[in-house]
Structures are given as C-alpha cells and as structure tokens.
Design a protein around this motif. Structure first.
Motif, PDB file in Angstrom:
ATOM      1  N   THR A  17       0.847  -1.181   0.000  1.00  0.00           N
ATOM      2  CA  THR A  17       0.000   0.000   0.000  1.00  0.00           C
ATOM      3  C   THR A  17       0.886   1.235   0.000  1.00  0.00           C
ATOM      4  OG1 THR A  17      -1.668  -1.180   1.288  1.00  0.00           O
ATOM      5  CG2 THR A  17      -1.837   1.224   1.199  1.00  0.00           C
ATOM      6  N   ARG A 306      -4.286  -2.904  -8.259  1.00  0.00           N
ATOM      7  CA  ARG A 306      -2.830  -2.812  -8.107  1.00  0.00           C
ATOM      8  C   ARG A 306      -2.292  -1.877  -9.197  1.00  0.00           C
ATOM      9  NH1 ARG A 306      -3.651  -5.660  -3.937  1.00  0.00           N
ATOM     10  NH2 ARG A 306      -2.750  -7.711  -3.573  1.00  0.00           N
ATOM     11  N   ASP A 318      -0.896  -1.396  -3.918  1.00  0.00           N
ATOM     12  CA  ASP A 318      -2.282  -1.677  -3.601  1.00  0.00           C
ATOM     13  C   ASP A 318      -3.079  -0.387  -3.406  1.00  0.00           C
ATOM     14  OD1 ASP A 318      -4.666  -2.719  -2.826  1.00  0.00           O
ATOM     15  OD2 ASP A 318      -3.944  -3.639  -0.970  1.00  0.00           O
TER      16      ASP A 318
END
Length: 378
Positions: A17, A306, A318
């Motif tokens: 992330t 993604r 992400d």
C-alpha cells in the motif's frame, strides 16, 4: 495447471500500500516527473482478468485452463472506484485512459464505466482521450453502444488474416471474419482512427506481415507490428522467435514505398511510417530491439486495484486499500490518494527493456519475476 509454471495468484497477492505523505504536500502546478524525468500522461486500466481467447503469447491454454482460478467479482474494483481513481490521476496530469483486460468487452455493463470516464476533465477543463483495446470478438455487436457511451476510439488485436493461422493463434477456433466484421462496425460507429495491433512471432505468423499491410492500406486503419515480448512468466518467450522491427520494415519495403513520419505525441510507443502515395501508415513497436523506456509515460491499473509502473513489473502497489481502507487505516480522501500516487511516481525508475540483456534469467524466486499481460493489459 502445467507443472513448473508460477501461479499468477502468487503475484496478484503481492502489493504494497503506497504510504500517504504527512503532512500533505501543497498543490503542484507543473507535471509530476519520475526519477528519470518522465511525466505521468497515460493510464491503462484493466477491467477484467478474463479473456475468451487463449493466445500463446499472453494466456496459453495449458496454463489458463478450465481449472484456473480467476479473480472473484468481489475483489474487482467497482466502476465507481475506477472512475474515482481516474479522476485523481487526471489531476496528476494523466491525459489518456485506455481500457484493457483480459478482454474488456467481457466486463458486464462496461458502457456505464465508459460514460463515467467520458465525463472526467483535466485541470484545464479538457476531456480525456478515452480508448479501448480489444480482441474484436464482441466488437461487432458492441461498437455503437461504446461510441454512444463516450468512447473515442479502439485498438484491435489481430495477428493474421489467414483464417487457419488466426484460429491456431487464438487457440479457441475463433474465425478471423468475425474480427474483421467488428473492425467494420467500429469504423461505422465512428470509433476512429482505428488501430490494429499484430504481434509478430518468427515462424508462426510472420508470413502474414505483407497480407495484413495490403489489406488495411487505404482503409484509414493504422496497422502496427509488435515485436513478440517477454511479458509475464507463462508464454515460453524465446529470443529466436522475435522478428526485429527492422526486418519487418525491410519486408514491407519490398512491396511498398514507405517514408518516416514524425511521432504524433510524446511518449509514443510506435515508430511511424507512411505510404509515399498518402494511402495510410503503419507503425513498428520495438520493445525488444529498440527500447523506448526513455520517454515511457504510462502506468497500469490492474482489475483489482494494483498499480504497476512498468509492463514488465513483478509486483504492484495496492490502491484498493487506499480506496476501501485496511487494517491499518480508514479509507483515504482524494487528496491523500493523490499525494500517495504523486510520491510513488516521483520514485519510479523502471527501464526493464533497456536492461533486458543484462538481467538474470527468470526464476520463481528471482528478481526477473513478472506479472502476466492479461492481468494488467498490454
């Protein structure tokens, strides 16, 4: 699934992330540039990881068989989530959106997404260039609805005019006549200029180069020849099956007088050549023998969120976690997502094609691991 093939699920589960800068940076007036000075201009959005073809260079049937586990619908980004991310990317400088797959026309009610994307504007108030790449199998029945929803133009993948060769390459016995009918329907609907992409494999379809050029000359369709690339891990890529673009050009020049044309836009992947009599043009995409990493301005968004900053990447970032929240954070605001994406892009340093010859051979655990083409689009 064939033994020895890396399951794509392994790569789909890899995704960090992107961190959100704190405090948020002030608004930026100029373009976001990566570590090599390349702006972010083009976002390719995969809307499905499924395809109804099984082309050996993308989704070979012995890997993507009836038992293959595609992504469940709950994992896919919704149309609203895709449109939200596209709006944020537009604020960062993206001017062009390309819908890909898999085969994007398999995504149900795709016209609803197109309508949402067609309503987006750049910071200067201009509409985005909205395009779609398709294998053409469903285009005849969908072309007019796509145009009515706001799609500007299409690119069709077509690797042969000879029906037997085409059926063998798509590996599902699909007839070439239906794809040609789809191209005609796209032309009639105004989805122009239409581009046709032909992936050339030495010894497989290179005898189709001249017939394809003859067929599309004078039609307004731009035919582009693509060198067979080592995208993903499942297509069994070998350098001896690559037909260099220089050889493609030499074959074409035996039958037609071609002159070089200037690029039509910054970061264009194809080298353009025009027929001297003005009857059209062809393009050469030479990722293997003439890398164009130096001005690559593209990012790719997978169907479940993604972000990949290179076609040959091994893992992604992400963005779905930013949209929906995760165990560590609640869902982020548009400003926070924009800040995370801007910071991510400024760190980008990808140049795989320039380094291809010096990289280690692909292995299950090695750095040469690459995500599959159908998962992030070409």
């Amino acid at each position: 699934m064939t033994d020895g093939v890396i399951p794509l699920l392994d790569l789909r589960q890899i995704g960090r992330t992107p961190p959100v800068p704190h405090p948020l940076p002030p608004p930026r007036s100029g373009p976001w540039l990566d570590a090599r000075g390349r702006p972010l201009r083009d976002l390719r959005i995969s809307v499905t990881d499924r395809c109804n073809f099984r082309c050996s260079y993308c989704m070979p049937k012995d890997v993507f068989d009836k038992d293959y586990a595609f992504l469940p619908h709950r994992d896919l980004l919704s149309f609203e989530e895709i449109a939200r991310l596209a709006r944020v990317f537009a604020q960062l400088g993206v001017q062009k959106l390309r819908l890909t797959g898999g085969e994007p026309l398999l995504r149900r009610n795709l016209e609803a997404l197109i309508a949402q994307l067609a309503a987006l504007r750049t910071p200067e108030g201009q509409p985005l260039d909205l395009t779609l790449t398709t294998n053409g199998s469903l285009l005849a029945r969908k072309a007019q609805a796509l145009k009515d929803a706001g799609l500007n133009r299409v690119t069709v993948s077509l690797d042969a005019l000879d029906d037997a060769i085409f059926r063998r390459m798509n590996d599902v016995d699909f007839p070439v006549a239906e794809v040609l009918r789809g191209i005609d329907a796209a032309h009639a609907a105004g989805l122009a200029p239409i581009k046709v992409n032909m992936v050339v494999k030495r010894g497989t379809n290179d005898d189709q180069i001249v017939p394809m050029a003859r067929h599309f000359r004078g039609t307004g369709v731009v035919l582009r020849f693509i060198e067979y690339m080592d995208v993903g891990m499942s297509n069994g890529w070998r350098m001896d099956e690559v037909l260099p673009s220089a050889e493609v050009l030499a074959r074409l020049r035996e039958h037609a007088d071609l002159v070089p044309l200037a690029p039509s836009s910054d970061g264009e992947t194809a080298t353009r050549w025009g027929y001297a009599d003005g009857s059209g043009e062809i393009g050469l995409i030479s990722s293997v023998t003439q890398a164009f990493c130096g001005d690559c301005n593209r990012a790719r968004l997978s169907t479940e969120g993604r972000l990949y900053t290179c076609l040959f990447a091994g893992d992604g970032h992400d963005l779905r976690a930013l949209l929906r929240g995760d165990a560590a954070h609640d869902a982020r605001s548009d400003d926070e997502i924009a800040a995370a994406l801007g910071a991510l892009w400024t760190r980008r340093n990808d140049r795989y094609s320039e380094l291809r010859a010096s990289l280690p051979a692909a292995s299950e655990s090695g750095p040469a691991r690459r995500v599959e083409m159908h998962y992030i689009g070409g």
